[in-house]
Structure formats: C-alpha cells, structure tokens
Design an enzyme around this catalytic site. Structure first.
Site, PDB file in Angstrom:
ATOM      1  CE  LYS A 187      53.558 -39.363  22.120  1.00 46.67           C
ATOM      2  NZ  LYS A 187      52.130 -39.649  22.154  1.00 46.67           N
ATOM      3  CG  ASN A 188      49.644 -38.582  24.611  1.00 50.46           C
ATOM      4  OD1 ASN A 188      50.497 -38.278  23.768  1.00 50.46           O
ATOM      5  ND2 ASN A 188      49.127 -39.802  24.693  1.00 50.46           N
ATOM      6  NE  ARG A 217      46.181 -38.801  15.104  1.00 57.53           N
ATOM      7  CZ  ARG A 217      45.609 -38.851  13.906  1.00 57.53           C
ATOM      8  NH1 ARG A 217      46.297 -39.244  12.862  1.00 57.53           N
ATOM      9  NH2 ARG A 217      44.352 -38.523  13.750  1.00 57.53           N
ATOM     10  CB  CYS A 248      51.325 -44.638  16.335  1.00 58.99           C
ATOM     11  SG  CYS A 248      52.735 -44.210  17.345  1.00 58.99           S
ATOM     12  CG  ASP A 290      48.320 -44.812  24.465  1.00 55.40           C
ATOM     13  OD1 ASP A 290      48.474 -45.159  23.295  1.00 55.40           O
ATOM     14  OD2 ASP A 290      47.661 -43.807  24.789  1.00 55.40           O
ATOM     15  CB  VAL A 314      40.840 -47.153  22.183  1.00 52.36           C
ATOM     16  CG1 VAL A 314      41.074 -45.699  21.776  1.00 52.36           C
ATOM     17  CG2 VAL A 314      40.325 -47.218  23.615  1.00 52.36           C
TER      18      VAL A 314
HETATM   19  N1  EPU Z   1      38.316 -40.998  16.004  1.00 51.78           N
HETATM   20  C1  EPU Z   1      37.461 -40.836  14.935  1.00 51.78           C
HETATM   21  N2  EPU Z   1      37.353 -39.593  14.385  1.00 51.78           N
HETATM   22  C2  EPU Z   1      38.032 -38.519  14.855  1.00 51.78           C
HETATM   23  C3  EPU Z   1      38.900 -38.679  15.959  1.00 51.78           C
HETATM   24  C4  EPU Z   1      39.026 -39.935  16.510  1.00 51.78           C
HETATM   25  O1  EPU Z   1      36.836 -41.801  14.485  1.00 51.78           O
HETATM   26  O2  EPU Z   1      37.882 -37.404  14.303  1.00 51.78           O
HETATM   27  C5  EPU Z   1      38.483 -42.339  16.601  1.00 51.78           C
HETATM   28  C6  EPU Z   1      39.906 -42.876  16.373  1.00 51.78           C
HETATM   29  O3  EPU Z   1      40.042 -43.454  15.099  1.00 51.78           O
HETATM   30  C7  EPU Z   1      40.057 -43.868  17.501  1.00 51.78           C
HETATM   31  C8  EPU Z   1      39.237 -43.222  18.619  1.00 51.78           C
HETATM   32  O4  EPU Z   1      38.388 -42.255  18.011  1.00 51.78           O
HETATM   33  O5  EPU Z   1      39.473 -45.081  17.142  1.00 51.78           O
HETATM   34  C9  EPU Z   1      40.061 -42.556  19.693  1.00 51.78           C
HETATM   35  O6  EPU Z   1      40.943 -41.620  19.107  1.00 51.78           O
HETATM   36  P1  EPU Z   1      41.373 -40.291  19.872  1.00 51.78           P
HETATM   37  O7  EPU Z   1      40.938 -39.117  19.080  1.00 51.78           O
HETATM   38  O8  EPU Z   1      40.931 -40.389  21.279  1.00 51.78           O
HETATM   39  O9  EPU Z   1      42.949 -40.400  19.810  1.00 51.78           O
HETATM   40  P2  EPU Z   1      44.006 -39.236  19.559  1.00 51.78           P
HETATM   41  O10 EPU Z   1      43.566 -37.981  20.186  1.00 51.78           O
HETATM   42  O11 EPU Z   1      44.385 -39.227  18.126  1.00 51.78           O
HETATM   43  C10 EPU Z   1      45.334 -39.603  21.754  1.00 51.78           C
HETATM   44  C11 EPU Z   1      46.736 -39.977  22.104  1.00 51.78           C
HETATM   45  C12 EPU Z   1      46.971 -41.435  21.784  1.00 51.78           C
HETATM   46  C13 EPU Z   1      45.983 -42.271  22.583  1.00 51.78           C
HETATM   47  C14 EPU Z   1      44.551 -41.819  22.268  1.00 51.78           C
HETATM   48  C15 EPU Z   1      43.506 -42.534  23.083  1.00 51.78           C
HETATM   49  C16 EPU Z   1      47.924 -37.933  21.739  1.00 51.78           C
HETATM   50  C17 EPU Z   1      48.912 -37.187  20.945  1.00 51.78           C
HETATM   51  N3  EPU Z   1      47.655 -39.159  21.340  1.00 51.78           N
HETATM   52  O12 EPU Z   1      45.220 -39.820  20.364  1.00 51.78           O
HETATM   53  O13 EPU Z   1      48.275 -41.744  22.218  1.00 51.78           O
HETATM   54  O14 EPU Z   1      46.131 -43.616  22.241  1.00 51.78           O
HETATM   55  O15 EPU Z   1      44.413 -40.414  22.513  1.00 51.78           O
HETATM   56  O16 EPU Z   1      43.735 -42.355  24.446  1.00 51.78           O
HETATM   57  O17 EPU Z   1      47.411 -37.447  22.741  1.00 51.78           O
HETATM   58  C18 EPU Z   1      50.421 -42.647  22.078  1.00 51.78           C
HETATM   59  O18 EPU Z   1      50.738 -41.861  22.971  1.00 51.78           O
HETATM   60  O19 EPU Z   1      51.167 -43.561  21.673  1.00 51.78           O
HETATM   61  C19 EPU Z   1      49.114 -42.511  21.454  1.00 51.78           C
HETATM   62  C20 EPU Z   1      48.778 -43.112  20.312  1.00 51.78           C
END
Ligand code: EPU
Length: 451
Positions: A24-25, A98, A122, A324, A346
């Site tokens: 998915k990601n 997102r 989420c 996750d 995280v």
């Molecule tokens: N963060 C910031 N500022 C930003 C971006 C992120 O402070 O501009 C912080 C977030 O608040 C968090 C941390 O950095 O505390 C990590 O966030 P990240 O950006 O890595 O997460 P994401 O890209 O929004 C993806 C996955 C998530 C997974 C995370 C971490 C997708 C669509 N989502 O989210 O997956 O948990 O990376 O590996 O790729 C899921 O599949 O259920 C899911 C939530």
C-alpha cells in the site's frame, strides 16, 4: 443497524493461506510518480484498497487516463494530457488520504501550479506537513495556505537544493524525490528515510530516467533530468499486511502462510516474532497447486503450541521495527508470559487503542516516559507513548470501535482471539489498507459476519 459492523465469533485459531500484493505504501506513491512521465506507466499487483481508489480519482481529475491492464491487479496510467482540476473537484477527496500532498512536485512540474486538499489518513498524532512545505519552498515553490487547502506555484521553476530533514520522514523523503527528479540541478537530501517502499520508489524513478544515488548515512543525491518516461513495475509486497497476518497467527494460536511475504523486508519483525516464541519458515517457491501470478514463495507463521515469551521492543524508522507492525503484534503480546515493553518512537499518539484491549481483559498500561533504551522526541512532552503489557491475559468479547487502520486490524485480531462474540464497528476503515480482508478471514476459518 449499519453494514459497517462485523460480528466476530472468536476463539478459533486462524489456519490457512493468504496472499499479499503490492505494498500500500508504495503503490499509491508509484501512481503519483506516473504524472512525471511523458509516456504511460504500468503497475502490476495493485491491491484493491481504498487508498488506490482515492489516488485513481485524483489522477483522473488531473487528466491522467487510468485503465486496467491484461492481468489481475495491473493498472496503466497515461499522463499524456495532464490538466488542471478545479478546487471543488479536488476537495471531494479532502480528508480521505495523506497521498495528495505528494502531488505537489509532479503537478508543479507538469502544470506550474497545484492545489492540495486537506489531508486525511489515520488519526495517530498531529501528523504535521512542515517538512514537506519547507522542502518545497527551498525548491522554489510558493506555498499559500488557504481555508480550503494549499495552493502552490513555481513562478521561477523548481531548482535543486540541499535539505536536511529534522527527522527521517517517509512522506517528506518521497516529496523531495518526486520534486527533485525534474528540478534543475542537483538535490542533496540528508537524514532521509530509507524504508523499503522508498527504495522501490527510487527503482521506479530510475526506470523512468531519473538519476538518484543513495549514499551511506541516509544521504540521497538526485541529479535533475529534463524529461522522464513511463515505467513498468511490480511493487514490493506489503510487509505490513504480512506482519499483520503473522500477528494474527500468533494471537489466535494459528498457522498462516502469507504468500508473497518477503523475508528481506521483514528481518526486524521476524527477529521479534522469533523472540516471542513464534515459529516461521521462509519458502522460496510456490506451494503445490498455487498457480496465481505474483511473486513466488512466502512465509509460514505459526504458534509454537507452548507459552509465548514477553519482549521489549522499540518502534523506529527502517531498518528498525516499523511502527505499523506495532499494534497487531501487541495483541499477540497480551498472550505472552511476563512483562512486555513497547516504546513507540515514530508517532506520539499511537497507543490509544490499548484501552479497547484492556476492556477485553488485557493488562496494558501506558506511560509518558521513554521506556525503551533510547530517549525519543516524545519523552517529557506529555505523550503516552510507552506501553507495558502484562500477560498472559484471557481475552473476552467486547464491542469495539475502530480508531485507525492498524489499530483496527489489531482490534479484529483481538476479537478473533477472544472467547465469545465481539462487535467491531467501523470495519470499512480497514479497507484502506487490507484488500478483501473479510474473504481472507473466512479463508482462514474465521467466523465473522456483517450485522
Ligand atoms: N513529521 C513531521 N513533519 C512532517 C512530516 C512528518 O513532524 O512534515 C513526523 C510525523 O508527525 C511522525 C514522523 O515524522 O511523527 C514520521 O512520519 P512520516 O512522514 O514518516 O509518515 P508518513 O509519510 O505520513 C508513512 C506511512 C505510514 C507509516 C509512516 C512511518 C504512507 C501512506 N504512510 O506515513 O503508514 O506509519 O510512513 O513509517 O506511506 C499506515 O500504513 O497505516 C501508515 C500510517
């Protein structure tokens, strides 16, 4: 009466085989990458999940033709006529995922402007997008936040830049990659995330014509090129779904073979699974009579038949234990003898779901302190981000409301492990990331029904 409720008659081990498809990601990001090409792209093994529907909708609004290919799960994206979409049309997708934030770079390159709706995803913490915006501004984008969303332009084009992420964010790393590949000049990204899905996105971009070097110490260098073509790609399998089924096998004392699961992307999970006492076997070829297309082999996960052992674990960015994987595995930890400790580093608010497990008979207490070996960003910031799980606990049925995708799956596992009939509300949220999960559950012998 609503059809978003599942009655789960628990207490039966889950046994059998399920198959995971493209992650998915990765898949959703690969779909966005197709906008960067000047010829069609082809993606195989795309799961039928809600996030794919949302991104398909956004691509179509921007003139990308999305069609089905010859094989099951194959999608073709034709970006020959990328065009602007109205704010109202785009806003239909507000709050649903997102992924829209990742359209910034590709749309700025193709159209010179972009509109991004309010994000969804989420509810597992504030999930800011400050890193994304800072990076885009450094590339030369002008970002205007408005009540209806975010408007971006690039009056002087996008130019390579040096950027260091304050934290190795997956999304912000992808943002930089998808913007830098067609930006003029060289981009250097420091403290980048290096999750397997990001490495696979880099493979896709390289197939399209990009020049990307992954250095040691989380440094990624991207040399902007003038044009990119389409790609043809089979994504890495979903390591998070695979781990979810593994946790289900352990929690229900079952035996599940996850076809498509890939050892290389799950090493840290497998170590923890083994430390708890879980058994697994990696197979590199398809079992007899298994003729469906896709990657060969998989991993069989099963309960050892003896008592499980408590563990201490800390979630982290790759190659650490993925956040996750945490929620499904905690359900299995309620069945282990002793005190398990989980330090979530995280997301600051990803343990709220443990309250529901406690209503089912689990003994889980959350703490503001960093209970792992490493102090994290959330220590002393008042977030309950560490959990202590005392086991084994006999779980009993309860009415549960699904709060987010992964916690939702953990609720399902808990209901399946518990004696009696639970009602799980909001199960459609699980469709965001788990393809055909009800059919898969039935195939594994689970007794579930919509009520
Ligand atoms: N963060 C910031 N500022 C930003 C971006 C992120 O402070 O501009 C912080 C977030 O608040 C968090 C941390 O950095 O505390 C990590 O966030 P990240 O950006 O890595 O997460 P994401 O890209 O929004 C993806 C996955 C998530 C997974 C995370 C971490 C997708 C669509 N989502 O989210 O997956 O948990 O990376 O590996 O790729 C899921 O599949 O259920 C899911 C939530």
């Amino acid at each position: 009466m609503t059809d978003d409720v599942l009655a789960v008659h628990g207490g039966t081990p889950l046994n059998g085989r399920v198959r995971v498809r493209g992650a998915k990601n990765l898949v959703s990001k690969a779909m966005v990458a197709s906008v960067l090409g000047d010829s069609p792209s082809k993606l195989y093994d795309v799961p039928n999940i809600r996030d794919v529907e949302v991104v398909t909708g956004l691509l179509e609004l921007h003139g990308v033709r999305v069609s089905k290919g010859e094989t099951e799960g194959e999608l073709i994206f034709d970006p020959s006529n990328v065009e602007s979409a109205s704010t109202d049309e785009i806003n239909v997708h507000a709050g649903s995922s997102r992924i829209p934030i990742l359209f910034c770079g590709p749309l700025l390159h193709r159209l010179g402007h972009a509109f991004i709706p309010d994000l969804g995803g989420c509810h597992i913490g504030p999930r800011p997008i400050d890193f994304h915006i800072q990076a885009l501004r450094q590339f030369g984008a002008v970002v205007d936040k408005a009540p209806e969303g975010m408007h971006l332009t690039a009056p002087n084009g996008l130019h390579g830049t040096k950027f260091e992420l304050p934290y190795p964010s997956v999304g912000a790393t992808e943002q930089v990659l998808l913007t830098a590949v067609l930006a003029e000049g060289v981009t250097e990204l420091r403290n980048a995330a290096v999750e397997p899905e990001i490495m696979d996105l880099i493979c896709i971009l390289q197939k399209m014509g990009a020049i990307i070097t992954v250095h040691t110490d989380r440094v990624i260098e991207i040399q902007g090129v003038k044009r990119l073509g389409g790609y043809s790609h089979r994504p890495i399998p979903d390591r998070i779904e695979a781990a979810s089924w593994a946790a289900a096998a352990l929690a229900t004392r079952g035996d599940i073979t996850v076809l498509g699961a890939q050892q290389a992307d799950m090493g840290t999970f497998l170590n923890v699974f083994r430390s708890i006492g879980g058994q697994f076997e990696v197979t590199d070829t398809l079992p007899p009579n298994e003729t469906r297309p896709g990657r060969e082999g998989g991993i069989r996960f099963w309960h050892p038949g003896i008592e499980l052992t408590a563990v201490a674990l800390e979630t982290d960015v790759h190659p650490g234990f993925a956040t996750d994987w945490q929620q499904p595995l905690v359900v299995a930890l309620t069945q282990a003898r002793g005190i398990s400790i989980v330090h979530e580093t995280v997301y600051e608010q990803r343990l709220g779901y443990t309250e529901s497990l406690n209503t089912m008979g689990a003994t889980i207490q959350t703490y503001r302190d960093c209970l792992g070996g490493t102090p994290c960003r959330f220590g002393r910031r008042n977030f309950h981000h560490s959990a202590v799980i005392a086991g084994p606990s006999k779980l009993h049925a309860a009415d549960l409301v699904i709060p987010d995708l992964r916690a939702g799956f953990s609720h399902l596992i808990a209901a399946l492990a518990a004696e009696g009939t639970s009602r799980v509300y909001g199960v459609d949220l699980i469709k965001r990331g788990y393809e055909n999960f009800e059919t898969k559950l039935s195939d594994l012998g689970a007794n579930v029904e919509r009520v």
